[in-house]
Scaffold this motif. Sequence first.
Motif, short mmCIF file in Angstrom:
data_model
loop_
_atom_site.label_atom_id
_atom_site.label_comp_id
_atom_site.label_asym_id
_atom_site.label_seq_id
_atom_site.Cartn_x
_atom_site.Cartn_y
_atom_site.Cartn_z
N LYS A 44 7.61 41.64 72.00
CA LYS A 44 8.98 41.28 71.64
C LYS A 44 9.92 40.65 72.24
O LYS A 44 8.60 39.12 73.15
CB LYS A 44 9.25 42.11 72.88
N ILE A 45 11.30 39.45 71.72
CA ILE A 45 11.54 38.53 72.37
C ILE A 45 12.82 37.99 72.65
O ILE A 45 13.57 39.09 72.48
CB ILE A 45 11.20 37.25 70.26
N LEU A 46 12.89 37.98 73.59
CA LEU A 46 14.38 37.80 74.44
C LEU A 46 14.66 36.01 73.91
O LEU A 46 13.68 35.24 74.85
CB LEU A 46 14.56 38.16 76.12
N VAL A 47 15.85 35.30 74.36
CA VAL A 47 16.50 34.64 73.33
C VAL A 47 17.57 34.42 74.58
O VAL A 47 18.41 35.04 74.74
CB VAL A 47 16.84 33.81 71.76
N ILE A 48 17.30 33.38 75.16
CA ILE A 48 19.00 33.12 76.22
C ILE A 48 19.16 31.77 75.38
O ILE A 48 18.88 31.11 75.36
CB ILE A 48 18.02 33.19 77.59
N LEU A 49 21.04 32.00 75.09
CA LEU A 49 21.22 31.30 74.32
C LEU A 49 22.22 30.62 75.28
O LEU A 49 23.35 30.77 75.31
CB LEU A 49 22.37 32.23 73.52
N HIS A 50 22.10 28.90 75.06
CA HIS A 50 22.85 28.08 75.85
C HIS A 50 23.86 26.91 75.29
O HIS A 50 24.45 26.52 75.25
CB HIS A 50 21.44 26.64 76.79
N GLY A 51 24.05 27.45 73.59
CA GLY A 51 25.25 26.77 73.01
C GLY A 51 24.40 27.11 71.25
O GLY A 51 23.56 27.68 71.13
N LEU A 52 25.91 27.13 70.13
CA LEU A 52 25.21 27.76 69.41
C LEU A 52 27.47 27.09 68.86
O LEU A 52 28.31 27.64 69.15
CB LEU A 52 25.24 29.04 69.17
N HIS A 53 26.79 26.95 67.77
CA HIS A 53 27.97 26.57 66.76
C HIS A 53 28.27 27.01 65.58
O HIS A 53 27.78 27.90 64.64
CB HIS A 53 28.81 24.97 66.69
N ASP A 54 29.26 27.68 65.56
CA ASP A 54 29.67 28.58 64.27
C ASP A 54 29.57 27.78 62.80
O ASP A 54 29.48 26.46 62.20
CB ASP A 54 31.76 28.23 64.13
N HIS A 55 28.77 28.22 62.06
CA HIS A 55 29.24 28.30 60.35
C HIS A 55 30.21 27.77 59.60
O HIS A 55 31.43 27.79 60.17
CB HIS A 55 28.69 29.62 59.34
N GLY A 56 29.84 25.91 59.22
CA GLY A 56 30.70 25.40 58.76
C GLY A 56 31.52 24.77 59.41
O GLY A 56 32.79 23.74 59.12
N GLU A 57 31.52 24.98 60.89
CA GLU A 57 31.82 23.50 61.59
C GLU A 57 31.58 21.98 61.87
O GLU A 57 31.15 22.04 61.35
CB GLU A 57 31.07 23.56 63.33
N GLY A 58 32.46 21.91 61.41
CA GLY A 58 33.24 19.94 61.66
C GLY A 58 33.86 19.23 62.16
O GLY A 58 33.83 17.64 62.18
N ARG A 59 33.73 20.16 63.51
CA ARG A 59 34.67 19.05 65.05
C ARG A 59 33.93 17.70 66.00
O ARG A 59 33.86 18.23 66.58
CB ARG A 59 35.64 19.66 65.92
N PHE A 60 32.52 17.92 64.93
CA PHE A 60 31.42 17.23 65.75
C PHE A 60 31.92 15.79 66.03
O PHE A 60 32.40 14.70 65.29
CB PHE A 60 29.99 16.78 65.01
N GLN A 61 31.59 15.40 67.88
CA GLN A 61 31.89 13.77 67.84
C GLN A 61 30.60 13.21 68.06
O GLN A 61 30.01 12.50 67.40
CB GLN A 61 32.63 14.22 69.40
#
Length: 315
Positions: A44-61
Amino acid sequence: RSRKSKRAARTAASVVHYVPSGFASAQASGALTQFLLSSKDDEKILVILHGLHDHGEGRFQSDTICPDQERHIGLMLHRAESIIALSETALKACLTWQARVGGKARLVRLDHPGLYVPNRSAGTGGAYALIGGISRSKKDHKAGKIGDLIDLCQNSGIRIWQHWTNVERPQSLRKSWRQTSGLLTDSKWSSLVSHAQVVLCPYETRIQSVSGLIAEALSANRFVLATSFELALEMQRRVPALMCIEDDLKCWPNLILQLPSSPSHASTSVPTWDSFARHIALELLTAVRSYKDGETPQCSGPGSSTSVRSRAGGA
């Protein structure tokens, strides 16, 4: 883990802390991919998600982009028993990925906890603004924007305390009222945050969806002044009395000077570490026991939401 012949013994349950930027390198990405692909049906794997951006995200700095994020999240959605998102924004992003690639993982929102050692003696904020944490691409202590902000504040009579965890020599920092660096004990870090008047988050990002520093500041009932990234906007909606957002750093000195010395007490719903640990333990127990479909734990309490159960093809 102990070794038997050439294979490492696997535990019944494993916890993966997923920060996309932490797996941006080919070596780190490959290690995570191999770990997920080699997992067995009874592991069993448990993931703690500290961040994620949407598919197609383009607002990168100045974000550190993980080129393999789509592969990672797809594997985690199909291989993990549960994915715990540390904010509403991160949960929504994960739901959009699950709608796109499917997966059996149960999605849970459990907000990032506040200070590990609550400083109950801190009432009125101190006469300083705190800036710091971990220096990295989107909040680089050597960046001109942060240096200019420090100078603007100092010239306006605002005392700036810088503390950067991963800077070796505080003497290398831009001159300010106080400069410190290195790892602090939980108690000292709690005191530093709890006695500030305001915590400054001038991040060069639009997509950051989890912030431990903001959670810690709000748990201590401190003002937070931030640029307009996803988590800051989420917390402004939830705690408008403490969150101030402004992208023009030249306006920040005036905004700080207008703040009262201490905010009125605001309900932040930031979980304590005790509450957070109990919910994580419950998720681990659920994973190991392999609950039947439809039997989900009740994650009640501050900063938690009802579990989302889904199967491949839908969210």
